[in-house]
Design an enzyme around this catalytic site. Structure first.
Site, PDB file in Angstrom:
ATOM      1  N   GLY A  79      -4.373  -1.248  -7.200  1.00  0.00           N
ATOM      2  CA  GLY A  79      -3.499  -1.482  -8.761  1.00  0.00           C
ATOM      3  C   GLY A  79      -2.002  -2.027  -7.725  1.00  0.00           C
ATOM      4  N   GLU A  80      -0.876  -0.989  -8.752  1.00  0.00           N
ATOM      5  CA  GLU A  80       0.795  -1.492  -8.271  1.00  0.00           C
ATOM      6  C   GLU A  80       1.101  -0.447  -8.271  1.00  0.00           C
ATOM      7  OE1 GLU A  80       0.638  -5.673 -11.493  1.00  0.00           O
ATOM      8  OE2 GLU A  80       1.509  -3.506 -11.686  1.00  0.00           O
TER       9      GLU A  80
ATOM     10  N   LEU B 160       7.056  -2.415  -6.795  1.00  0.00           N
ATOM     11  CA  LEU B 160       7.272  -2.716  -5.087  1.00  0.00           C
ATOM     12  C   LEU B 160       6.001  -2.973  -4.652  1.00  0.00           C
ATOM     13  CD1 LEU B 160       8.441   1.506  -5.466  1.00  0.00           C
ATOM     14  CD2 LEU B 160       9.369  -0.279  -5.528  1.00  0.00           C
ATOM     15  N   GLY B 161       5.114  -2.822  -5.068  1.00  0.00           N
ATOM     16  CA  GLY B 161       4.180  -4.231  -4.285  1.00  0.00           C
ATOM     17  C   GLY B 161       2.705  -4.249  -5.269  1.00  0.00           C
ATOM     18  N   ALA B 162       1.723  -3.895  -4.913  1.00  0.00           N
ATOM     19  CA  ALA B 162       0.535  -4.391  -5.180  1.00  0.00           C
ATOM     20  C   ALA B 162      -0.428  -4.540  -4.005  1.00  0.00           C
ATOM     21  CB  ALA B 162       0.055  -5.777  -6.561  1.00  0.00           C
TER      22      ALA B 162
ATOM     23  N   ASP C 212      -7.916   6.980   5.164  1.00  0.00           N
ATOM     24  CA  ASP C 212      -6.967   5.373   5.379  1.00  0.00           C
ATOM     25  C   ASP C 212      -6.166   6.165   5.810  1.00  0.00           C
ATOM     26  OD1 ASP C 212      -6.993   3.011   4.557  1.00  0.00           O
ATOM     27  OD2 ASP C 212      -6.340   3.342   2.790  1.00  0.00           O
TER      28      ASP C 212
ATOM     29  N   LYS D 137       2.154   5.023  -8.536  1.00  0.00           N
ATOM     30  CA  LYS D 137       1.172   4.167  -8.124  1.00  0.00           C
ATOM     31  C   LYS D 137       0.508   4.105  -9.091  1.00  0.00           C
ATOM     32  CE  LYS D 137      -1.083   4.297  -4.848  1.00  0.00           C
ATOM     33  NZ  LYS D 137      -1.570   3.090  -3.529  1.00  0.00           N
TER      34      LYS D 137
END
Length: 512
Positions: free
Chosen positions: A259-260, A253-255, A367, A275
């Site tokens: 990580g990814e 789905l994304g990076a 964050d 994750k």
């Protein structure tokens, strides 16, 4: 890292559990270590695996016989589960938190069932229009979600008056578009119900049938019950540290920097988000200590942490799956770009609600930004990655001037002194509001991190954006107060954003 003014439970001695001494639940596939963080009663295991002195809390004979009906179908994923079809009736034998032991009245089979998939017969919970434990604000969100139209309705319990109910109806107003109207349902001493004293009903079901035939003073005739998304299956309480082979990664789905993120399946049955952390991102021990705290934070507006894989790197973090991905990516998509300002304000209110819960729990996110908020199919927002920033060991991140540190989202006292508190999260929330109202633009456009740090030290704040209402910009400026103690609480921010459009979000309607 730095000073933490919010209270934390860094000493976990009371809750620490040596997994080697804990009983495990054997299946035909693998071994699962019980969740060491859960204070709730565990999903029961076969009797020969019970702890010494532990026993099932079986109902007294006169209490036995609670009959439930399935609201949704369920395909068992464990050998001791009971599969059932929608509408199937079962007798509850034992209640154990999220998992109950039951016997099907039709097949006579016994097994464990997810308690949030069933409701006791002859109760309002069996009605598709009844939504239990839902706030007025979430009722509005559900009714305005895709798939519903004017005339959609639901009955909910009153938030303020125990034992009372309210009717919420989706209407259409040429001036304001889709709006939600609320009606108080009043009760009679003899047990009847009414919205208008002109006509009373022996039960709420009869009331619904009446208003489905004619509006009779309501804003419109009731049509279809509000669409109710199928609930998440309760996570297997025995599964906290799970085997890597129980997770199948299906779609990337994304990076990110550390990580990814993948869509995957747990035991080939439960869709999850995974994750994967780059080796060396954080120590396993530090991560597990933080995860023990993260696991206890459970709220509708927080992404739920299910399980971890830490025996070897890369670490896997298993969470609930959110269909629309990150809020940042959603806002930049074609679909997100069509979302109007009232819904953007609602996104902000949902995030403030989740952060107000974190605030009450004396926790800190560290964050908070649009990339760390996820969006569901029905456009509900949930906060992700709370607390993870604390245990990252990457030098480019831990050095606050490093390339990976999110300077543009971070409060000055956190940048300069490493002083992270819930008030530094409030500053970040103000930046998140900028991201939302600009459909995902990077804050402080055209400025480098060094420029931003210098400008902030001289009192600079981002100016109001073109499509940003003055009232919303005022909220941003409150979040960006130089003195942390002068910034608002998330509880206050939630209340202001929830009621941002009080003129158009219908108050309770007068009796028709």
């Amino acid at each position: 890292m730095g000073c933490i003014k919010s209270k934390r439970k860094d000493n976990l001695n009371d809750d620490e559990v040596d997994s080697k001494t804990q009983p495990v639940r054997n299946t035909d596939r693998t071994i699962y270590v019980r969740d060491p963080t859960s204070n709730k009663q565990q999903r029961p295991v076969p009797e020969f695996h019970l702890l010494p002195g532990q026993r099932f809390q079986t109902k007294d004979p006169e209490e036995q016989g609670d009959i439930v009906v399935a609201l949704y179908p369920y395909d068992g994923i464990h050998p001791d589960d009971l599969s059932f079809k929608k509408g199937e009736k079962m007798k509850v034998l034992e209640e154990h938190g999220e998992w109950w032991k039951a016997k099907s009245l039709s097949s006579k089979r016994e097994g464990f069932i997810p308690s949030n998939y069933v409701a006791k017969v002859n109760t309002l919970e069996t009605e598709e229009w009844f939504f239990k434990d839902i706030t007025r604000k979430d009722a509005e969100r559900q009714l305005l979600a895709p798939g519903n139209s004017a005339g959609a309705f639901l009955i909910r319990e009153s938030e303020t008056l125990k034992g009372s109910f309210s009717l919420s109806v989706r209407d259409y107003d040429p001036m304001h578009g889709d709006v939600i109207k609320h009606y108080k349902i009043r009760s009679l001493d003899n047990g009847g119900y009414y919205i208008s004293p002109r006509i009373t009903f022996p039960c709420i079901s009869d009331m619904i049938k009446h208003y489905q035939k004619q509006s009779d003073g309501l804003c419109r005739r009731l049509e279809k019950a509000c669409i109710s998304p199928k609930p998440q299956k309760p996570w297997d309480k025995d599964a906290w540290e799970i085997p890597r082979e129980s997770i199948k990664l299906v779609k990337k789905l994304g990076a990110g920097q550390f990580g990814e993120v993948w869509m995957g399946y747990y035991n080939n049955s439960t869709k999850v988000a995974v994750k994967t952390l780059k080796p060396g991102t954080m120590s396993v021990q530090a991560f597990l200590e933080e995860a023990n705290l993260m696991k206890t934070l459970q709220h509708d507006k927080l992404v739920r942490l299910y399980a971890v894989v830490t025996k070897e790197e890369p670490i896997y973090i298993i969470t609930e799956f959110m269909a629309k991905g990150s809020l940042l990516d959603f806002l930049k998509s074609d679909e997100g770009g069509k979302v109007l300002l009232p819904k953007l304000i609602d996104f902000s209110a949902q995030i403030a609600e989740g952060m107000a819960y974190i605030e009450r729990k004396n926790y800190i996110h560290r964050d908070l930004r649009a990339a760390n908020v996820l969006v569901s199919e029905s456009l509900m927002c949930k906060i992700a990655d709370f607390g993870l920033a604390r245990v990252i060991e990457d030098n480019e991140y831990t050095a606050r001037e490093g390339a990976k540190f999110p300077i543009k989202w971070t409060a000055p006292e956190a940048i300069n002194f490493g002083c992270f508190t819930i008030k530094s999260d409030v500053w970040s929330f103000g930046i998140l509001l900028y991201e939302i109202v600009t459909y995902g633009k990077i804050p402080y456009p055209g400025r480098t991190n060094a420029d931003v740090m210098s400008a902030l030290s001289q009192g600079y704040r981002m100016p109001r954006m073109e499509n940003c209402p003055d009232e919303l910009y005022d909220i941003m400026k409150m979040c960006w107060k130089e003195k942390a103690e002068e910034r608002p609480t998330f509880d206050y921010l939630q209340s202001v954003l929830d009621d941002f459009y009080t003129a158009t979000e219908g108050q309770y309607q007068q009796q028709p």
